[in-house]
Design an enzyme around this catalytic site. Structure first.
Site, PDB file in Angstrom:
ATOM      1  N   CYS A 199      -2.599   8.849   3.017  1.00  0.00           N
ATOM      2  CA  CYS A 199      -1.796   8.356   1.794  1.00  0.00           C
ATOM      3  C   CYS A 199      -3.658   8.685   1.074  1.00  0.00           C
ATOM      4  O   CYS A 199      -3.351   8.616  -0.453  1.00  0.00           O
ATOM      5  CB  CYS A 199      -1.623   7.023   2.355  1.00  0.00           C
ATOM      6  SG  CYS A 199      -3.356   5.896   2.499  1.00  0.00           S
ATOM      7  N   GLU A 205       0.800  -0.684  -0.177  1.00  0.00           N
ATOM      8  CA  GLU A 205      -0.040  -0.270  -0.085  1.00  0.00           C
ATOM      9  C   GLU A 205       0.900   1.522  -0.119  1.00  0.00           C
ATOM     10  O   GLU A 205       1.113   1.984   0.705  1.00  0.00           O
ATOM     11  CB  GLU A 205      -0.798  -0.462   1.850  1.00  0.00           C
ATOM     12  CG  GLU A 205      -1.539   0.883   1.022  1.00  0.00           C
ATOM     13  CD  GLU A 205      -1.702   2.359   1.095  1.00  0.00           C
ATOM     14  OE1 GLU A 205      -1.219   3.234   1.302  1.00  0.00           O
ATOM     15  OE2 GLU A 205      -1.922   1.971   2.700  1.00  0.00           O
TER      16      GLU A 205
END
Length: 519
Positions: A285, A251
């Site tokens: 993010c 990720e």
């Protein structure tokens, strides 16, 4: 700061071995030492993995029911000691207590979901064997890999790694967790809280240190590594894991866009963009870093966004709604992106250039920024957002998909949300909200392109930490034994005939092109 510990230090979150090097975690608001932690060596990491391997046998053997009991008890510990956990997060990241509590609460909710849903998602399921193998009973189940290594980030030191830790544990694995060097105390706290529930087993261990410790974990023979961090570091993790063919879930970075259509609720969109861009000092993010607004509502949206942004303030005091940047080096990245945008003709309607020595960056709204500038193309990871006027949502989709990242996205539209969401090359989209997909435990979380691959959360996140076990069992003697040298020519003919009946109907024949049909 790195030192050598003369012996165990009272009050430290992680006790170092005598004579081993240590490092301090610091409060970004004050610079005060929050805790002192060992720099674990490759040998330390190997030992932790070995202990995890031993405990993994017990953990897998107690099954879904036994694991749920332990995880539910752990959830209770986290809930009852929530204030303690929140304070550790607040001190190591600098984020306000309310923001720290939000990520901890979401992590607890995910833990509840995964413990209760693991049996249904991973348990044995019957599969139709088909007509040719009708004598077989077929099934599939998903079994634990063994030991999972988790390398976590500093921006959400509870919620993000728990998306791997909780799901790996519920799937029957044990975990060795390497938290960021900026938030080692949070990782140690989580491991100690689970140890209260299962003191005789090493279900979750923490190894602390810097990049070398993370590399050691990748090379320690774990069965999978789950990494969250920058794209550049993710590539290094993949390279280290490749030596042992250790699979990874990555990720990585994001450059999430919000699309605001002409029929959108402008005030709601501006409020969401403000929170998505500036909450957690922009260190998210899936935060909103770009906004593409339809020309019909551009002026009203920009007015609503800038009005809200001017009411916000970043600072180190307890009244500031936005805290300081957690990682000092990220300040330089934000400063560079803003300077590049302004140098290339962009304008800062709120905020502006970052002063030297600043740790708290004020919310910044940029317009007229070229699409090939750093502020648009690269992950900024700070409290900034670019806003661009577009003639249509087709243009907005094209600009969104032009980037190398594909993590999350947001759409504000009264009528076209679902249509536009399917056209965006991102792993997740929130319609008329922002980042809501991360809070839904049953949804997968992850991206495409430079945002990584693999998924955490949801059924996909559970299966990510397992391997599929397919089993067939003969129920009765097959009338046509296809896997034997005693098979006869007559049986081959029967198989051919059966295949024609099953798959060769006239409706399945290809149609001639119109140009070749008889007139």
């Amino acid at each position: 700061m790195t030192t050598t510990a003369p012996g165990p230090e009272a009050g430290s979150d992680t006790v170092a071995q005598q004579g081993s090097p240590t490092f301090d975690s610091l409060d970004p608001r004050t610079g005060d030492v929050v805790g002192t932690h060992p720099i674990h060596t490759a040998e330390d990491v190997d030992a932790a993995v070995a202990r995890a391997r031993t405990s993994a046998e017990w953990w897998a053997a107690i099954g879904f029911t036994g694991r749920r009991e332990v995880l539910d008890q752990w959830r209770g510990v986290l809930a009852r000691r929530l204030a303690q956990l929140v304070d550790v997060v607040h001190r190591e990241t600098g984020k306000p207590h309310g923001d720290a509590q939000l990520e901890a609460v979401l992590a607890i909710d995910h833990l509840a979901w995964v413990a209760s849903h693991a049996p249904k998602v991973l348990g044995r399921q019957r599969v139709s064997p088909g007509l040719l193998l009708a004598n077989q009973a077929a099934s599939v189940e998903y079994l634990p890999l063994g030991v999972v290594g988790v390398i976590g980030p500093w921006n959400y030191p509870v919620f993000t790694p728990m998306g791997s830790i909780a799901y790996a544990l519920a799937a029957g694995n044990t975990v060795v967790f390497k938290p960021s060097e900026h938030t080692p105390g949070v990782g140690a706290w989580l491991a100690e809280s689970l140890k209260e529930v299962a003191p005789e087993h090493d279900l979750l261990q923490v190894v602390t240190g810097f990049g070398d410790t993370g590399t050691a974990l990748c090379k320690a023979g774990v069965d999978k590594v789950a990494f969250t961090g920058s794209t550049a570091t993710g590539k290094r993790v993949m390279a280290a894991c490749a030596e042992n063919l250790t699979p990874v879930v990555i990720e990585a970075g994001g450059k999430d866009a919000m699309l605001v259509d002409s029929d959108a609720d402008v005030e709601a969109a501006a409020d969401a963009a403000c929170w998505g861009a500036f909450a957690n000092a922009g260190q998210t993010c899936t935060g909103i870093e770009r906004v593409y607004v339809h020309a019909d509502v551009y002026d009203s949206f920009l007015d609503a966004l800038t009005r809200r942004a001017r009411e916000l303030r970043s600072g180190s005091d307890s009244n500031a709604p936005i805290g300081p940047m957690t990682m000092p080096s990220q300040v330089d990245v934000v400063r560079r992106h803003i300077a590049d945008a302004l140098a290339r003709g962009g304008r800062a309607l709120v905020g502006g250039e970052v002063p030297e020595g600043a740790r708290a960056i004020q919310p910044t709204v940029l317009v007229d920024v070229p699409e090939d500038s750093e502020a648009v193309c690269e992950e900024t990871f700070g409290p900034t957002v670019t806003v661009r006027k577009v003639a249509s949502m087709d243009e907005a989709v094209r600009l969104t998909n032009a980037g190398k990242y594909g993590l999350g996205s947001s759409i504000y539209s009264a009528s076209r949300g679902d249509e536009l969401a399917r056209r965006l090359r991102t792993g997740m989209t929130a319609i008329n909200s922002v980042i809501s997909f991360a809070a839904v435990p049953g949804l997968p979380f992850g991206g495409v392109g430079d945002s990584g691959f693999g998924r955490i959360h949801g059924p996909d996140g559970l299966k990510e930490f397992t391997y599929a076990k397919a089993v067939t069992r003969t129920r009765f003697k097959a009338p046509l034994n296809l896997t034997s040298f005693e098979r006869t020519a007559a049986q081959d003919t029967q198989v051919a005939t059966l295949t024609t009946v099953m798959h060769g109907r006239a409706t399945q024949l290809p149609k001639l092109p119109r140009s070749l049909r008889k007139r």
